[in-house]
Design an enzyme around this catalytic site. Structure first.
Site, PDB file in Angstrom:
ATOM      1  N   GLU A  20     -11.305   2.857 -34.927  1.00  0.00           N
ATOM      2  CA  GLU A  20     -11.511   3.360 -33.495  1.00  0.00           C
ATOM      3  C   GLU A  20     -10.362   3.411 -32.585  1.00  0.00           C
ATOM      4  O   GLU A  20     -10.191   3.805 -31.205  1.00  0.00           O
ATOM      5  CB  GLU A  20     -12.598   2.424 -32.856  1.00  0.00           C
ATOM      6  CG  GLU A  20     -12.029   0.987 -32.152  1.00  0.00           C
ATOM      7  CD  GLU A  20     -11.610  -0.063 -33.443  1.00  0.00           C
ATOM      8  OE1 GLU A  20     -10.631  -0.991 -32.761  1.00  0.00           O
ATOM      9  OE2 GLU A  20     -11.889   0.217 -34.533  1.00  0.00           O
TER      10      GLU A  20
ATOM     11  N   ASP B 296      17.834  30.826 -18.719  1.00  0.00           N
ATOM     12  CA  ASP B 296      18.543  31.364 -17.557  1.00  0.00           C
ATOM     13  C   ASP B 296      20.102  30.830 -17.598  1.00  0.00           C
ATOM     14  O   ASP B 296      20.201  29.651 -17.895  1.00  0.00           O
ATOM     15  CB  ASP B 296      17.991  31.357 -16.313  1.00  0.00           C
ATOM     16  CG  ASP B 296      18.438  32.304 -15.326  1.00  0.00           C
ATOM     17  OD1 ASP B 296      19.094  33.314 -15.560  1.00  0.00           O
ATOM     18  OD2 ASP B 296      18.110  32.253 -14.092  1.00  0.00           O
TER      19      ASP B 296
ATOM     20  N   ASP C 125       8.090  36.173 -13.580  1.00  0.00           N
ATOM     21  CA  ASP C 125       8.394  35.336 -14.836  1.00  0.00           C
ATOM     22  C   ASP C 125       7.159  34.777 -15.283  1.00  0.00           C
ATOM     23  O   ASP C 125       6.945  34.174 -16.434  1.00  0.00           O
ATOM     24  CB  ASP C 125       9.344  34.151 -14.541  1.00  0.00           C
ATOM     25  CG  ASP C 125      10.710  34.616 -14.208  1.00  0.00           C
ATOM     26  OD1 ASP C 125      10.970  35.781 -14.778  1.00  0.00           O
ATOM     27  OD2 ASP C 125      11.609  33.982 -13.658  1.00  0.00           O
TER      28      ASP C 125
ATOM     29  N   ASP D 188      -4.487  -3.526 -32.469  1.00  0.00           N
ATOM     30  CA  ASP D 188      -4.513  -2.573 -30.902  1.00  0.00           C
ATOM     31  C   ASP D 188      -3.085  -2.791 -30.425  1.00  0.00           C
ATOM     32  O   ASP D 188      -2.734  -1.634 -29.873  1.00  0.00           O
ATOM     33  CB  ASP D 188      -5.679  -3.207 -30.197  1.00  0.00           C
ATOM     34  CG  ASP D 188      -7.026  -2.491 -30.494  1.00  0.00           C
ATOM     35  OD1 ASP D 188      -7.107  -1.708 -31.377  1.00  0.00           O
ATOM     36  OD2 ASP D 188      -8.073  -2.803 -29.907  1.00  0.00           O
TER      37      ASP D 188
END
Length: 795
Positions: free
Chosen positions: A248, A290, A542, A636
């Site tokens: 889980e 660019d 663009d 966990d």
């Protein structure tokens, strides 16, 4: 409006935001946890203990349920806080005039009375009354459903509509829920975010394993009850097995890793608008960037003036600049202009502004003096301006020479306007050639090293610019971009069919004089060539290319709202180094997710095996629900905190991009994980068999088996930190969260073994040095083959 008055109104009226879907509250999170399979199994186990009259075990499991809920709430809120911070950072912006100064603020901070400056690509932040408009057209389809732009010369503009052309100024009249959009009840918060590919793949695996867990637990419960006649004990054994198998934690790992990954990327100046971009970053093979502002510093300055009358060249260029100049080139021209020229712009009236466009690469303004004299000023690309003046190739040669030195040349000309109505087309004027303004924009200092990093990581860097080919090649060479194939111009791109462009895109790294709409063809060509494309952009036009790219990257400072909305990532600093740092982080996040998943698969095998094998061998049950809960309190935090905090591998940017078709749970990952789990299970069962053969009692056997699982768990955490580096190598890598988790797990194990009340709950007997050594040896034995394989692979 003054800033103080704006602050007062914002406090009184609230933020300029529509009613959006709120984050889940604590109650909603608790309800979600109550529906999780692990919670149901814990409740069922507590119920069985109550039925057999074991109140103490039922209370322990009940307390565990409370702790599970608390952990889930904390982790969920942590992820949501990270995402809320990102939403605030990436919200639309607005340009307003306050205290006589223009400033850019968050759209949520706009208030009634603000004067908003609108330009092409902006979203209108609030309902407002137009004060001035210049060729202003808005897309109001969000409100009306009409796709055609609406020309605006006066009247109202509405929140959420899009400026597709021109400029304007407007005074805000209504914000947030009081706007027309707010009254209709449209809210972006109602949109349900789509699950990522990783989330879908993980959910599928969890469903398959959960179904397997249910089937095996039922079989084990029936087998235990039929064999030993103890049906409630059989039910407990079945529930323990289901809890041991069920992974889980997997959905939690993805949610937390992606949310905190986006937060970490934001700290580097890159905002994540779409979570799948984080998955794709590690697979990027091409970065299309660019030149201006990304590779260069975007600090334009006038370097030279070319022409017979240089003062006249600069004056004419200044008159061709916008009234409110935001373009770096226009700001540089105005900064260099004489005070008399700036005064001229204030005294004269702008009568006509012919807009820049794909077919007209220039800005053309018609001015009228107080005496009624009209003057036309134009500046722009040489290929647009020179033909209007009848100039020959001599000027073009001058352009090529300056471009070769990395300068950007702006052609300048002027004309006289006739009396009466002005022509609709600027080609009707008889322009006189004035000269060139040469602008310089230095390369960013970090760019050459960043380009070199990309090359080592197997990523091609493509420069796509609207500048001259000579300028583009000069900057490319300075940046270290391979320019051996020269530059492909926009005209070349238009002359190629799709197949030819795909072939050219494989070899050419510099594209010059490219119009925004041609970027889309380039992206499609690169994708057709099998590349995984990251594309930068900033303008309205663009947006299609940003949307089509696998990873669209919008410029945060100079980018339009439309570009930001189309992109998956937004750069707040607009520099290339941020993109490369983001690629490294993307690779780190994906690698950490893979390592955590491999650990999760591996760690559930010995846990499930020890829940099942003793019953099959005729031994007393070694694992009870309380033991599985203890292990979950180690698993966990390990997978959700320790692995998430794991730093980037030194080799991360020396490996080629991963195949985008590669699955998270591929055959190699599953084989290694299951092999690790099987070897760990065998080692733990060998330790338990030794304890049985040497006459250890049931509680001592259970304690030794549990200690071996815990040691094995910690060894698996360490072994899975890296696929290539051994535990000894990774020990030198800082990760404070990891050491806290390891120390906490060992301290909890010691308490369970040697603190009598805890030992009684866990049904343990204290272990001596020999038993602890065997348990520790089993944990190390389970991972030995993987560490040896890493050493062999390195050699």
């Amino acid at each position: 409006m003054s800033a103080a008055e704006a602050a007062r109104r914002l406090a009184a009226e609230g933020p300029n935001a529509l009613p959006a879907a709120r984050s889940r509250g604590t109650g909603a999170i608790v309800l979600a946890v109550l529906g999780e399979p692990m919670f149901s199994l814990l409740v069922a186990a507590a119920g069985v203990y109550l039925l057999v009259g074991d109140l103490r075990e039922a209370i322990v499991l009940g307390a565990s349920i409370v702790v599970v809920i608390a952990i889930a709430v904390i982790q969920e809120r942590k992820a949501e806080r990270a995402l809320e911070a990102l939403r605030d950072l990436s919200s639309p912006r607005a340009l307003v005039r306050r205290d006589g100064a223009v400033e850019r603020i968050a759209g949520a901070d706009v208030v009634r009375g603000d004067v908003v400056l609108l330009a092409e690509g902006d979203r209108v932040p609030a309902d407002a009354r137009l004060l001035a408009a210049n060729d202003l057209q808005l897309d109001e389809s969000l409100l009306t459903g009409e796709s055609l732009p609406v020309e605006k010369r006066g009247g109202e503009v509405y929140s959420g509509t899009l400026v597709v052309k021109g400029q304007g100024e407007a005074e805000v009249t209504a914000t947030g829920p009081r706007s027309r959009l707010g009254r209709i009840g449209v809210s972006l918060g109602e949109l349900v975010p789509e699950k990522t590919m990783l989330e879908r793949e993980t959910a599928r695996v969890v469903r398959i394993v959960a179904a397997l867990a249910v089937a095996l637990s039922l079989l084990l419960g029936l087998f235990y009850g039929a064999l030993r006649g103890a049906w409630l004990d059989g039910a407990l054994a079945g529930l323990t097995l289901a809890m041991a198998i069920l992974p889980e934690e997997m959905p939690l790992v993805l949610t937390l890793f992606l949310a905190l990954g986006a937060w970490r990327i934001a700290r580097r100046g890159v905002l994540t608008r779409r979570m799948p971009a984080i998955e794709t970053l590690g697979a990027a093979t091409v970065l299309c960037v660019d030149k201006t502002g990304t590779l260069t510093e975007n600090r334009m300055a006038v370097a030279e003036l070319l022409g017979e009358d240089r003062a006249r060249v600069l004056e004419t260029a200044a008159l061709a600049c916008e009234a409110d100049a935001f373009d770096p080139m226009e700001r540089a021209i105005l900064a260099a202009a004489a005070p008399a020229t700036l005064a001229l712009r204030g005294e004269w009236t702008l009568e006509r502004d012919y807009p820049f466009g794909a077919g007209f690469l220039a800005a053309c303004h018609v001015w009228r003096s107080p005496q009624g004299v009209r003057r036309v000023a134009i500046k722009g690309a040489a290929e647009t301006v020179l033909p209007l003046c009848g100039e020959d190739a001599g000027a073009q040669a001058e352009v090529a020479e300056a471009a070769g030195r990395g300068l950007r040349l702006i052609a300048v000309a002027e004309a006289e306007a006739p009396d009466g109505a002005l022509p609709a087309d600027p080609h009707a004027y008889r322009f006189r050639w004035r000269g060139f303004v040469a602008l310089a924009d230095p390369l960013r200092a970090e760019v050459p090293e960043a380009v070199a990093q990309c090359r080592r990581a197997g990523i091609r860097v493509l420069m796509i610019t609207g500048d001259y080919p000579g300028t583009a090649l000069a900057i490319a060479r300075q940046a270290g971009i391979d320019a051996g194939e020269g530059a492909l111009s926009g005209a070349d791109v238009r002359a190629l069919d799709d197949a030819g462009l795909a072939r050219a895109a494989r070899r050419c790294n510099v594209f010059a004089r490219i119009l925004p709409e041609e970027k889309l063809r380039l992206v499609q060509a690169l994708k057709a060539a099998g590349e995984v494309v990251a594309m930068t952009g900033d303008g309205v036009n663009d947006a299609p290319a940003l949307k089509a790219a696998h990873i669209g990257v919008a410029m945060g400072r100079r980018g339009t709202d439309v570009a930001r909305e189309a992109a998956a990532l937004v750069l707040t600093g607009d520099d290339f180094g941020s993109i490369v740092a983001t690629v490294r982080l993307g690779r780190r996040i994906y690698e950490n997710i893979r390592n955590a998943m491999r650990y999760l698969i591996a760690v559930h095998v010995p846990t499930a095996g020890v829940a099942f094998a003793p019953i099959a061998f005729g031994w007393p049950p070694l694992l009870l629900p309380v033991h599985v809960v203890f292990l979950e309190f180690v698993i966990d935090p390990a997978c959700s905190i320790a692995y998430e905090a794991e730093g980037s591998d030194e080799e991360a940017m020396r490996r080629p991009p991963r195949d985008p078709r590669e699955r998270l749970f591929d055959a190699n990952t599953l084989l290694v994980a299951l092999g690790l789990g099987a070897s760990m299970l065998a080692a733990v069962l060998l330790a338990c068999a030794w304890a049985r053969e040497t006459g250890r009692g049931e509680n001592e056997l259970r304690a030794l088996g549990f200690a071996a699982i815990v040691f094995g768990n910690l060894a698996l955490i360490l072994a899975n930190r890296s696929r290539e580096r051994t535990i000894l190598d990774t020990l030198r890598r800082p990760n404070p969260a990891l050491w806290w988790i390891l120390a906490g797990a060992l301290a909890a194990l010691a308490a369970a073994l040697y603190f009598p009340p805890a030992a009684q709950i866990f049904r343990f007997a204290p272990l001596g040095a020999a038993e602890l050594s065997v348990a520790l040896g089993a944990g190390l034995l389970g991972i030995a083959w993987l560490e040896l394989a890493k050493l062999a692979r390195r050699r």
